[in-house]
Each structure stands twice: as structure tokens, then as C-alpha cells.
Design an enzyme around this catalytic site. Structure first.
Site, mmCIF file in Angstrom:
data_model
loop_
_atom_site.group_PDB
_atom_site.id
_atom_site.type_symbol
_atom_site.label_atom_id
_atom_site.label_comp_id
_atom_site.label_asym_id
_atom_site.label_seq_id
_atom_site.Cartn_x
_atom_site.Cartn_y
_atom_site.Cartn_z
ATOM 1 N N ASP A 28 0.852 -1.198 0.000
ATOM 2 C CA ASP A 28 0.000 0.000 0.000
ATOM 3 C C ASP A 28 0.885 1.245 0.000
ATOM 4 O OD1 ASP A 28 -2.261 1.906 1.048
ATOM 5 O OD2 ASP A 28 -3.284 0.009 0.709
ATOM 6 N N ASP A 29 0.334 2.350 0.409
ATOM 7 C CA ASP A 29 0.969 3.666 0.381
ATOM 8 C C ASP A 29 2.386 3.640 0.993
ATOM 9 O OD1 ASP A 29 1.296 6.349 0.159
ATOM 10 O OD2 ASP A 29 -0.491 6.894 1.298
ATOM 11 N N LYS A 83 -4.218 -1.058 -6.611
ATOM 12 C CA LYS A 83 -5.246 -0.398 -5.804
ATOM 13 C C LYS A 83 -5.150 1.084 -6.115
ATOM 14 C CE LYS A 83 -6.502 0.489 -0.963
ATOM 15 N NZ LYS A 83 -6.093 0.227 0.412
ATOM 16 N N ASP A 103 -6.277 4.640 -5.449
ATOM 17 C CA ASP A 103 -6.897 5.373 -4.342
ATOM 18 C C ASP A 103 -7.233 6.815 -4.760
ATOM 19 O OD1 ASP A 103 -7.794 5.798 -1.777
ATOM 20 O OD2 ASP A 103 -5.966 5.094 -0.804
ATOM 21 N N GLY A 124 -10.460 6.623 -0.095
ATOM 22 C CA GLY A 124 -10.518 6.661 1.363
ATOM 23 C C GLY A 124 -11.590 5.668 1.791
ATOM 24 N N ASP A 183 -19.378 3.464 -7.033
ATOM 25 C CA ASP A 183 -20.439 3.789 -7.983
ATOM 26 C C ASP A 183 -20.273 2.991 -9.267
ATOM 27 O OD1 ASP A 183 -18.702 5.375 -9.883
ATOM 28 O OD2 ASP A 183 -18.417 6.562 -8.068
ATOM 29 N N GLU A 215 -3.635 -17.702 16.754
ATOM 30 C CA GLU A 215 -4.251 -16.861 15.711
ATOM 31 C C GLU A 215 -3.861 -17.351 14.319
ATOM 32 O OE1 GLU A 215 -4.607 -12.503 17.883
ATOM 33 O OE2 GLU A 215 -2.633 -13.201 17.221
#
Ligand code: DGJ
Length: 729
Positions: A368-369, A478, A480, A529, A535, A615
Site C-alpha cells: 500500500d501507500d 489499488k 486510491d 478513502g 459507484d 491466531e
């Protein structure tokens, strides 16, 4: 045949499997909305229009002594401006003489097979198995050389109609199109409720139901994005309509920028519903011989409540909106680095995350970022789409290859439409950011927005993204988008500011179209975000969207519930994250987080390197379970069995032939001496017998539906259950 032209070409009846839509032309050429609802024979309904002399509702000049026709009271199909209809208009022109008007009268029609392309805009497509027929109704502006084409796409078996509008200037002078919606209709009778999907960042798409009254009920976005605050979709329904009964109409906009949609009752009890580009951010120059196309609206009607309406939308999205090979393909279970490490990682951290992920059965690592330019926090770097080799301990390509060697796919985060002032791109091209002369721009997350209406900006991004995708083996992107758009002013030489907002959106769409055409195998997830651009426009390019930045399972259930009215679960990216949750601080059992996340495009968003052995084992088992259930989760129909606000929430996936049903229940509130929870699944074959392993019980579909499932009688808060019902052969 889905389109019937009757009454000597004066009435148009659109017929689908379970609905009818009728439009007629009256004696003065006004185009009237005569019917939308359950399927009725193709018989003219012009006589249903009530003609009466109504005070303060004037008559067209040519009506002479006839005072019973008024544009102010007719059920219009697309409303003019300034010419006697005092309700909200669908379109308005600014003419060279300074007048503002739109008086539209019917001119001609055309029926086509297939869809009509909307240049530069995303829209629904048809297929040989599920074809579309198109009706185009041409209206003439009464006093000027302008035509307005109303375009109706009819998907007969899918009970779906699409609408869009094409406006052409046939004259010699420039005209300004001051407002142009995509769809409006006047319902002649009956009380209606309107349901909209409102919210905020980290809490998107909460349904709100209000009666339609004389006060205008409107949702809109002026944020240059469809927004977290209002989703560009609404439902109109009868007051008694619920999940399984009653008339309802869904309208969704195939657009990701500013919009408006709403409904209002007029003085005669008729309801006008509207949807389209937000007029406050729109004024388009229509040069001689130029044509303007509006974005599309997708509409459906159900006479059997919201569940059927949602099924129709889900099908439409999967078969006619989302494109590419990933729509029906199993998506890789992913680990995203954001909540695992935020900006604080190096090569070893990412590789360690990858190694743990592989060991647990995860299939893709998403970086990610924070991997590019100067990006140690959110103050800088956007626009510089070159990897930070120091931080990554080498090239992006070498890291991606190492991830591949671990047996994982590799995904990467980008935010193309943004620019940081502290970036090489801004230093080279400060005029590429949207800012208004002599005003300081609004900063959000300390970033500015690139001017996507400029071709050179789109080209820069295209070249840079292609370079990334060509240089490193990237399987997933991804995309963003982390702020609302304001300071909408383009510094391009020939810019006309009334057009900037829409041209901005067209720029983004052209970039998305070029990239998805060049990299058809790429899995593209869009994001804003979380769910700020959830949409149909974005779905034309990306089969999945990060549903919300809120990964708290309890909030997520509500967000996914609201999202599901229009959008299938395969479009909702959803991850298991750690507890206490980073957004809400809530602690929810790992199993419940899993049950909620697998209801969407599934993954994890946590630091696997810090998990306990227990876990890790639980996650290994989760992924095994997910692999077994994945086909029904991806291709099954999704049904809401409860709504938020009760003691528990429940939902169901059902295979196409009702051979399996997967039912979920999550307790949202515990009580003393709790009243038992019973769930009633939907859609099972009443005649067949179903076995439920969790309950070790066999009974008929009829009994499961009617008598229901008794969930553990003393469940504790946030505990969840899953029941798989399978037909006994
Ligand atoms: C907002 C996204 O929704 C998050 O998942 C994450 O990608 C951050 N942006 C990164 O800045």
C-alpha cells in the site's frame, strides 16, 4: 421485442419480463411519462393524463382557448425550463440573445438493436445472450436549432432500462447548455417513499427512508466524487414496500463525480424524480454541430420488494457494467500492508509479511501507500510514481519478483489523480494542480488535486503507470483517491471553467479506459478513502472497490448492508483486521471478522508477523474454509435477512439452483436472559430436503423457510454463526 411503437407512432411502450414503461406524445408535442411499473399490455395510456384548467398553471400559446393543457401539470418525461413548467427542470439553454429556456417538443423516433456508445463515458454493455434494444426519442427545442435525444436501452429479460441524453446544436452560433440531467420522470399517482444511502468517511451508505412530499428531497455531491456522504443511487417505493413485497424503483448513476438526484411531489400529487450531473458545477459550450452526451442512469422496477430489486441490480452490475476477466473469476486472498505497517516498512518487513502470508494460505501481497518518491507520511510525494529504492532495498521489480518467488502475487497502491506540493511533479508543474488564481487552495490530507481535464496531465500519468506496470510484475493495482475536489479551476489555455468539473471526470475515465485496455489481465481495485467512489462509473473499470476504510466488523456489516441494495458483494473489497480495531477501538472475535470479510472480495489487513500461534492456526483454517465456500460467495445470490438496529444481523448466499444456502448471523447486542434468535432463510426449494451440518438436521426447504433456524440460545455479543444448508441427493 422489447420496444413497441403504437398509436401511429405517438406512444412508446418498453416491455421487459416483469415491467412496462410507457411514454406518449400529446396534441402539442409534449413528451409525457405515462407508466412505469408492473408489466401491462402495450395499450396506450394517454387518456390517463388528467386535463383541467388549473389556476396559475398557464397554457401553451398554440392551445389558444383550450385552458386544460399546461406544461406545469403534465407528467413530463424530460422537463424544459422557463416555458410554463415551474417544477424542477431537466435541461436549460443559455442562448446568444441572453435568454434562458428549453421548450422541448417531440420530433421523431428511432429503434436500434444494441446499445448507443456514450463517447468518453463509462456505460452498460450488452451481450449476445443478454441483448439490449434501444429507443431514441428526438425532441426539438421549439425556438432554436437544438435537438435533444432521449436514449433508452432496454434489457428485456433483466428488467432494466438505461437512460441517457444527447444534445446537438445544429445552428451557426454557440449555445450554452446550462443544465442537463440524464433522467427524469413524473409518476402520475400514489404516495412514494424515497430511500437514499448517506454517510460519511468510515461510515458510508446508511439507508435513509423518507416520504416524498411537496418539499424537495434531494441528495447530491459537489465534491467532484460521488462521495462518502451520498451515494449516486436512490430507491422510490410505496410506503408499504419491504424486502419481499411491494413496488419499488431503483435508479443508479453511472458516474463518479458531482451529481444530484431527488424527488418532489407537485401540486397535483404527481412525483417528479430526477438524476444527473450537478447543475451547479456544469455549463457546457455547445459549438455549431457539436453534441453533448450525459452519463447514463440504470433503472429497474420490482413489484416484489427490495430483494428482487437488488438481484436485478446485482445481475446488471456483474453482466453489463463490470468488465474484464476478473468479474467472474476467483479473486486472490490478499494481505494488504496498510493497517499492518502504514508508512513504516522496509524490504525485510514486506518480505516477512509475505513469508507469513504464504504460510497461512494467502495468495497476494499488496504494497500500500509509502513505497514511492519521498513518502514517509502523507505530507509529500504524490505525483512522483518512482519507487524509493532506499526504502525498498532495491528496485520495485526486484521486490515484486521476490514476492512472486514466495509463491504470492504482487499488488501495488497508487493515487494517480493527486499531487503533493512537496513533490518533484509539483515543482516542475505547479499549474497542473487545481487552484483558483489569487486564492489559496484547500488542502486535504495536505494534498492537492491534479487537473485531470488537461490532456498532458492524463498523458503524464498514463506514461508513468505504464512504466510501473511494464517494469515490474504487478498483478493488481489499488487506485486510491483521498480527498474531495475543490478549487475547480483549470489553468489550461482554452479552458472554460463551467466545463472543468465534468472534463476532469472525463480525464480520469480516459486514463482508466486506456490502462484497462492495455493491461486486460490486471486486477484493478478502486478506492477513495474507502468507499468515496463506490459507484457504477468506477465499476465499469474495476470489478471491486475498497468498501470502506472502516474495518470494524460490526460497522462493516452495516456498511455492506447498505451497499448491497445496488451493488453485488463481489464488488465490495473487505478485509479482516486486528482488534482493538484501528478505527473504532472495538474488539470482535476473529471468527466474526472473518464471516463479515468473506461476504466481500476477501483479504486481510494486519501484521501477520505479530500473530500468536493460535491466531495463525485460526487464520489458516479460515482460508481453508473460505476456499471451500468461495464459489457460493462469488456467484451465489445475496439476500438481506435482517436490517441494522436489531439484536442481530443476518444474511444469506444462495446458489443459482437453490442447492446450497449459506446463512450468517452476528449478534450485535447481548441481553440478559436473551430471547432466542431465529433466522428464516429465503429462496430454498420448498420441495427439496436440505441438510445442515452445523445443526445436524435435515428438513424440507419449506420447513427451513417457515420454521427457521434456531441460533445458539445464549449467544454473546459479536459472536457469529454460519449455517450451510445443502440439498440431500
Ligand atoms: C486510504 C485507503 O482507503 C486506505 O486503505 C489506504 O490505502 C490509505 N488511503 C493509504 O494512504
Amino acid at each position: 421485442m422489447a420496444i413497441h411503437v403504437i398509436e401511429n407512432g405517438k406512444v412508446f411502450h418498453l416491455q421487459t419480463a416483469h415491467s412496462s414503461y410507457q411514454i406518449g406524445v400529446d396534441a402539442y408535442g409534449y413528451l409525457l411519462h405515462l407508466w412505469y411499473g408492473s408489466r401491462i399490455p402495450a395499450e396506450p395510456l394517454l387518456d390517463l393524463v388528467c386535463k383541467a384548467d388549473i389556476g396559475f398553471s398557464g397554457n401553451p400559446y398554440e392551445a389558444d382557448l383550450d385552458r386544460t393543457t399546461s406544461p406545469d401539470t403534465l407528467p413530463m418525461e424530460f422537463a424544459g425550463y422557463g416555458c410554463g413548467d415551474f417544477r424542477e427542470s431537466s435541461i436549460a439553454f443559455l442562448f446568444p440573445d441572453g435568454s434562458k429556456a428549453a421548450d422541448l417538443r417531440y420530433q421523431s423516433y428511432e429503434v436500434l438493436s444494441g446499445t448507443v456508445e456514450l463517447p468518453g463515458l463509462p456505460s452498460a454493455y450488452d451481450t449476445p445472450e443478454e441483448p439490449c434494444e434501444t429507443l431514441i426519442l428526438t425532441l426539438q427545442e421549439k425556438a432554436s436549432p437544438v435537438t435533444v435525444d432521449l436514449i433508452y436501452g432496454v434489457y428485456e429479460q433483466q428488467d432494466v432500462i438505461t437512460r441517457s441524453v444527447r444534445v446537438t446544436n445544429h445552428g451557426q452560433e454557440k449555445i450554452l447548455l446550462d443544465r442537463c440531467l440524464s433522467c427524469s420522470m413524473d409518476f402520475m399517482e400514489g404516495e412514494l417513499d424515497m430511500i437514499t444511502f448517506s454517510g460519511r468517511h468510515i461510515m458510508e451508505r446508511t439507508p435513509e427512508r423518507v416520504p416524498v412530499t411537496h418539499a424537495r428531497s434531494e441528495i447530491c455531491s459537489l465534491r467532484g466524487m460521488s462521495s462518502h456522504q451520498e451515494n449516486p443511487a436512490l430507491i422510490l417505493c410505496r410506503p408499504e414496500t419491504d424486502e419481499t413485497h411491494g413496488d419499488c424503483y431503483g435508479l443508479a448513476f453511472v458516474y463518479s463525480g458531482s451529481f444530484m438526484a431527488g424527488a418532489q411531489m407537485d401540486q397535483r400529487g404527481q412525483t417528479r424524480v430526477n438524476m444527473g450531473l450537478h447543475p451547479e458545477q456544469f455549463c457546457w459550450r455547445l459549438q455549431p454541430e457539436e453534441t453533448f452526451y450525459t452519463p447514463q442512469v440504470v433503472i429497474t422496477y420490482s413489484g416484489e420488494g427490495f430483494d428482487t430489486l437488488s438481484q436485478q441490480f446485482h445481475h446488471m452490475v456483474k453482466e453489463h457494467i463490470c468488465r474484464g476477466e476478473w468479474v467472474h473469476k476467483r479473486r486472490p486472498v490478499l494481505i494488504n500492508s496498510w493497517e499492518a505497517a502504514y508508512f513504516h516498512f522496509n524490504r525485510e518487513k514486506i518480505l516477512e509479511l509475505g513469508r507469513c502470508a504464504k504460510e497461512l494460505g494467502v495468495e497476494m501481497l499488496v504494497l500500500d501507500d509509502g513505497w514511492f518518491g519521498k513518502r514517509e507520511d502523507d505530507f509529500s510525494g504524490l505525483g512522483d510514481w518512482t519507487e524509493n529504492q532506499q526504502k525498498l532495498g532495491g528496485s520495485l521489480c526486484s521486490l515484486a519478483e521476490e514476492i512472486h518467488k514466495l509463491g504470492l502475487k504482487f499488488g501495488l497502491w497508487v493515487e494517480p489523480e493527486m499531487i503533493s506540493e512537496d513533490s518533484d511533479l509539483y515543482r516542475a508543474h505547479p499549474d497542473w494542480a487545481l487552484t483558483v488564481p489569487d486564492r489559496k487552495p484547500i488542502r486535504a490530507r495536505y494534498q492537492l488535486v491534479l487537473d485531470m481535464s488537461r490532456e498532458e496531465v492524463v498523458e503524464y500519468l498514463y506514461q508513468n503507470l505504464c512504466r510501473l506496470l511494464d517494469d515490474a510484475p504487478i498483478d493488481y493495482i489499488k487506485w486510491d483517491f483521498n480527498r474531495s475536489v475543490c478549487d475547480v479551476f483549470s489553468r489550461a489555455e482554452k479552458a472554460f471553467q463551467g466545463e472543468t468539473a465534468h472534463r476532469w471526470m472525463l480525464g480520469t475515465y480516459s486514463l482508466l479506459a486506456r490502462l484497462t485496455a492495455r493491461y486486460p489481465k490486471l486486477l484493478l481495485e478502486t478506492c477513495s478513502g474507502g468507499g468515496g467512489r463506490f459507484d457504477l462509473g468506477m465499476m465499469c473499470y474495476s470489478p471491486q472497490i475498497w468498501c470502506s476504510d472502516n474495518t470494524d466488523a460490526v460497522c462493516r456489516m452495516q456498511i455492506q448492508y447498505g451497499t448491497s441494495f445496488f451493488y453485488p458483494t463481489s464488488t465490495m473489497a473487505s478485509h479482516v483486521s486486528v482488534c482493538p480495531n484501528h478505527q473504532t477501538g472495538r474488539t470482535v472475535p476473529l471468527e466474526t471478522r472473518f464471516n463479515v470479510a468473506m461476504t466481500g472480495a476477501f483479504g486481510y489487513e494486519m501484521d501477520f508477523t505479530r500473530l500468536t500461534e493460535e491466531e495463525k492456526q485460526a487464520i489458516r483454517e479460515q482460508i481453508e474454509t473460505y476456499n471451500e465456500l468461495e464459489p457460493i460467495l462469488r456467484e451465489g445470490s445475496y439476500h438481506r435477512l435482517t436490517r441494522p438496529g436489531g439484536r442481530w444481523m443476518s444474511w444469506e448466499f444462495l446458489t443459482e439452483k437453490a442447492e446450497k444456502a449459506l446463512v450468517f448471523a452476528v449478534v450485535t447486542e447481548s441481553e440478559g436472559n436473551a430471547v432466542p434468535i431465529r433466522i428464516h432463510p429465503r429462496g430454498l426449494d420448498p420441495e427439496k430436503r436440505y441438510f445442515c451440518a452445523e445443526l445436524n438436521r435435515v428438513c424440507s426447504g419449506q420447513t427451513w423457510i417457515q420454521a427457521g433456524i434456531l441460533v445458539d440460545p445464549t449467544p454473546s455479543q459479536y459472536e457469529s454463526k454460519r449455517f450451510l444448508l445443502q440439498v440431500v441427493k
